[in-house]
Design a protein around this motif. Structure first.
Motif, PDB file in Angstrom:
ATOM      1  N   THR A 170      75.496  37.619  29.011  1.00  0.00           N
ATOM      2  CA  THR A 170      74.262  37.176  29.658  1.00  0.00           C
ATOM      3  C   THR A 170      73.600  38.355  30.357  1.00  0.00           C
ATOM      4  N   GLU A 171      72.359  38.172  30.710  1.00  0.00           N
ATOM      5  CA  GLU A 171      71.617  39.189  31.464  1.00  0.00           C
ATOM      6  C   GLU A 171      71.821  39.012  32.967  1.00  0.00           C
ATOM      7  N   GLN A 172      72.560  38.000  33.357  1.00  0.00           N
ATOM      8  CA  GLN A 172      72.768  37.707  34.769  1.00  0.00           C
ATOM      9  C   GLN A 172      73.779  38.672  35.385  1.00  0.00           C
ATOM     10  N   THR A 173      73.564  38.989  36.645  1.00  0.00           N
ATOM     11  CA  THR A 173      74.513  39.808  37.391  1.00  0.00           C
ATOM     12  C   THR A 173      75.629  38.900  37.888  1.00  0.00           C
ATOM     13  N   ILE A 174      76.841  39.321  37.604  1.00  0.00           N
ATOM     14  CA  ILE A 174      78.010  38.528  37.995  1.00  0.00           C
ATOM     15  C   ILE A 174      78.807  39.342  39.002  1.00  0.00           C
ATOM     16  N   SER A 175      79.279  38.683  40.040  1.00  0.00           N
ATOM     17  CA  SER A 175      80.081  39.328  41.077  1.00  0.00           C
ATOM     18  C   SER A 175      81.444  38.654  41.161  1.00  0.00           C
ATOM     19  N   VAL A 176      82.387  39.377  41.729  1.00  0.00           N
ATOM     20  CA  VAL A 176      83.722  38.813  41.956  1.00  0.00           C
ATOM     21  C   VAL A 176      83.581  37.613  42.886  1.00  0.00           C
ATOM     22  N   GLY A 177      84.208  36.507  42.533  1.00  0.00           N
ATOM     23  CA  GLY A 177      84.163  35.283  43.321  1.00  0.00           C
ATOM     24  C   GLY A 177      83.173  34.259  42.805  1.00  0.00           C
ATOM     25  N   ASP A 178      82.279  34.664  41.891  1.00  0.00           N
ATOM     26  CA  ASP A 178      81.312  33.717  41.333  1.00  0.00           C
ATOM     27  C   ASP A 178      82.014  32.681  40.455  1.00  0.00           C
ATOM     28  N   MET A 179      81.462  31.491  40.419  1.00  0.00           N
ATOM     29  CA  MET A 179      81.938  30.446  39.506  1.00  0.00           C
ATOM     30  C   MET A 179      81.023  30.508  38.284  1.00  0.00           C
ATOM     31  N   VAL A 180      81.616  30.639  37.101  1.00  0.00           N
ATOM     32  CA  VAL A 180      80.834  30.769  35.866  1.00  0.00           C
ATOM     33  C   VAL A 180      81.205  29.669  34.877  1.00  0.00           C
ATOM     34  N   GLU A 181      80.300  29.444  33.940  1.00  0.00           N
ATOM     35  CA  GLU A 181      80.555  28.490  32.866  1.00  0.00           C
ATOM     36  C   GLU A 181      80.904  29.293  31.621  1.00  0.00           C
ATOM     37  N   LEU A 182      82.004  28.915  30.970  1.00  0.00           N
ATOM     38  CA  LEU A 182      82.469  29.574  29.758  1.00  0.00           C
ATOM     39  C   LEU A 182      82.249  28.670  28.566  1.00  0.00           C
ATOM     40  N   TYR A 183      81.935  29.278  27.422  1.00  0.00           N
ATOM     41  CA  TYR A 183      81.800  28.507  26.183  1.00  0.00           C
ATOM     42  C   TYR A 183      82.895  28.930  25.232  1.00  0.00           C
ATOM     43  N   LEU A 184      83.651  27.954  24.765  1.00  0.00           N
ATOM     44  CA  LEU A 184      84.673  28.164  23.753  1.00  0.00           C
ATOM     45  C   LEU A 184      84.269  27.353  22.533  1.00  0.00           C
ATOM     46  N   PRO A 185      83.930  28.007  21.413  1.00  0.00           N
ATOM     47  CA  PRO A 185      83.513  27.249  20.224  1.00  0.00           C
ATOM     48  C   PRO A 185      84.623  26.305  19.764  1.00  0.00           C
ATOM     49  N   PRO A 186      84.329  25.005  19.621  1.00  0.00           N
ATOM     50  CA  PRO A 186      85.378  24.037  19.268  1.00  0.00           C
ATOM     51  C   PRO A 186      86.067  24.352  17.937  1.00  0.00           C
ATOM     52  N   GLY A 187      85.310  24.755  16.934  1.00  0.00           N
ATOM     53  CA  GLY A 187      85.910  25.054  15.631  1.00  0.00           C
ATOM     54  C   GLY A 187      86.906  26.192  15.710  1.00  0.00           C
ATOM     55  N   LYS A 188      86.527  27.251  16.411  1.00  0.00           N
ATOM     56  CA  LYS A 188      87.423  28.393  16.555  1.00  0.00           C
ATOM     57  C   LYS A 188      88.640  28.031  17.404  1.00  0.00           C
ATOM     58  N   THR A 189      88.442  27.199  18.402  1.00  0.00           N
ATOM     59  CA  THR A 189      89.548  26.778  19.255  1.00  0.00           C
ATOM     60  C   THR A 189      90.569  25.969  18.456  1.00  0.00           C
ATOM     61  N   VAL A 190      90.079  25.074  17.608  1.00  0.00           N
ATOM     62  CA  VAL A 190      90.974  24.271  16.766  1.00  0.00           C
ATOM     63  C   VAL A 190      91.695  25.159  15.756  1.00  0.00           C
ATOM     64  N   LEU A 191      90.963  26.091  15.139  1.00  0.00           N
ATOM     65  CA  LEU A 191      91.583  26.996  14.163  1.00  0.00           C
ATOM     66  C   LEU A 191      92.663  27.846  14.817  1.00  0.00           C
ATOM     67  N   ALA A 192      92.384  28.367  15.998  1.00  0.00           N
ATOM     68  CA  ALA A 192      93.379  29.180  16.699  1.00  0.00           C
ATOM     69  C   ALA A 192      94.625  28.358  17.026  1.00  0.00           C
ATOM     70  N   GLY A 193      94.429  27.116  17.453  1.00  0.00           N
ATOM     71  CA  GLY A 193      95.569  26.239  17.716  1.00  0.00           C
ATOM     72  C   GLY A 193      96.363  25.933  16.454  1.00  0.00           C
ATOM     73  N   PHE A 194      95.655  25.733  15.354  1.00  0.00           N
ATOM     74  CA  PHE A 194      96.313  25.476  14.071  1.00  0.00           C
ATOM     75  C   PHE A 194      97.174  26.661  13.663  1.00  0.00           C
ATOM     76  N   VAL A 195      96.601  27.851  13.732  1.00  0.00           N
ATOM     77  CA  VAL A 195      97.344  29.038  13.326  1.00  0.00           C
ATOM     78  C   VAL A 195      98.542  29.270  14.242  1.00  0.00           C
ATOM     79  N   ALA A 196      98.352  29.090  15.531  1.00  0.00           N
ATOM     80  CA  ALA A 196      99.423  29.368  16.482  1.00  0.00           C
ATOM     81  C   ALA A 196     100.564  28.360  16.420  1.00  0.00           C
ATOM     82  N   LEU A 197     100.240  27.092  16.164  1.00  0.00           N
ATOM     83  CA  LEU A 197     101.264  26.050  16.244  1.00  0.00           C
ATOM     84  C   LEU A 197     101.708  25.485  14.893  1.00  0.00           C
ATOM     85  N   LEU A 198     100.766  25.205  14.028  1.00  0.00           N
ATOM     86  CA  LEU A 198     101.129  24.515  12.789  1.00  0.00           C
ATOM     87  C   LEU A 198     101.607  25.432  11.675  1.00  0.00           C
TER      88      LEU A 198
END
Length: 139
Positions: free
Chosen positions: A47-75
Motif C-alpha cells: 500500500t501507499e500508506q505509512t505504517i508504524s510499529v503498533g498499528d493494527m492492519v488488515e491482511l489479505y490471504l487469497p483463499p485459493g492459495k491458502t487452500v492449496l498451501a494447506g493441501f500441499v502441506a497436509l494432504l
C-alpha cells in the motif's frame, strides 16, 4: 480471507513483521483453529500508506492459495503413504508387512520433502498482503 494483525517491526523492502492479537482474533472466523495466534509472521506492505510499529492492519490471504498451501502441506504426505506402502509389491512378489509399513513411512517423508520444497519455491507468493491500516498507534 481478511485478517487483522498488529505491526511489530518494519523492514526497508516493504516486509512487515506482524502478530495476530486477541482483539483481532475475536473477529476472526478461524480463531479457534488458528496456528498463528500469539506468533509472529511476515506480511508485504504494497500500500501507499505509512505504517508504524503498533498499528493494527488488515491482511489479505487469497483463499485459493491458502487452500492449496494447506493441501500441499497436509494432504500430500498423507496421500503418499499408500503409494509407498504398495510400491514394494511392484518390485518383489512376496513382501513382508514390516517392509510395506517402512516404505509407507518413507512415502510420508517424501511428501514432507515435497511440501518443504514447494514452500521454499513459492514462499513469496503466499505472503499475506496488507490492504489497509485499521488503527494507527497514538503516542
Amino acid at each position: 480471507m481478511y485478517e487483522h494483525a498488529s505491526v511489530l517491526s518494519l523492514q526497508d523492502n516493504g516486509v512487515v513483521t506482524v502478530m495476530c492479537q486477541t482483539a483481532g482474533c475475536e473477529n476472526c472466523k478461524a480463531g479457534s483453529f488458528c496456528a498463528t495466534k500469539g506468533k509472529t509472521f511476515v506480511a508485504q506492505n504494497d500500500t501507499e500508506q505509512t505504517i508504524s510499529v503498533g498499528d493494527m492492519v488488515e491482511l489479505y490471504l487469497p483463499p485459493g492459495k491458502t487452500v492449496l498451501a494447506g493441501f500441499v502441506a497436509l494432504l500430500v504426505p498423507v496421500l503418499l503413504f499408500p503409494v509407498g506402502y504398495y510400491l514394494p509389491s511392484a518390485f518383489v512378489a512376496d513382501v513382508g508387512e514390516g517392509v510395506r509399513i517402512i516404505s509407507g513411512i518413507g512415502g510420508i517423508a517424501v511428501g514432507f520433502m515435497i511440501s518443504r520444497i514447494f514452500s521454499k519455491a513459492k514462499a513469496a507468493e503466499y505472503v499475506p498482503k496488507i490492504t489497509r491500516v485499521i488503527e494507527t498507534r497514538t503516542n
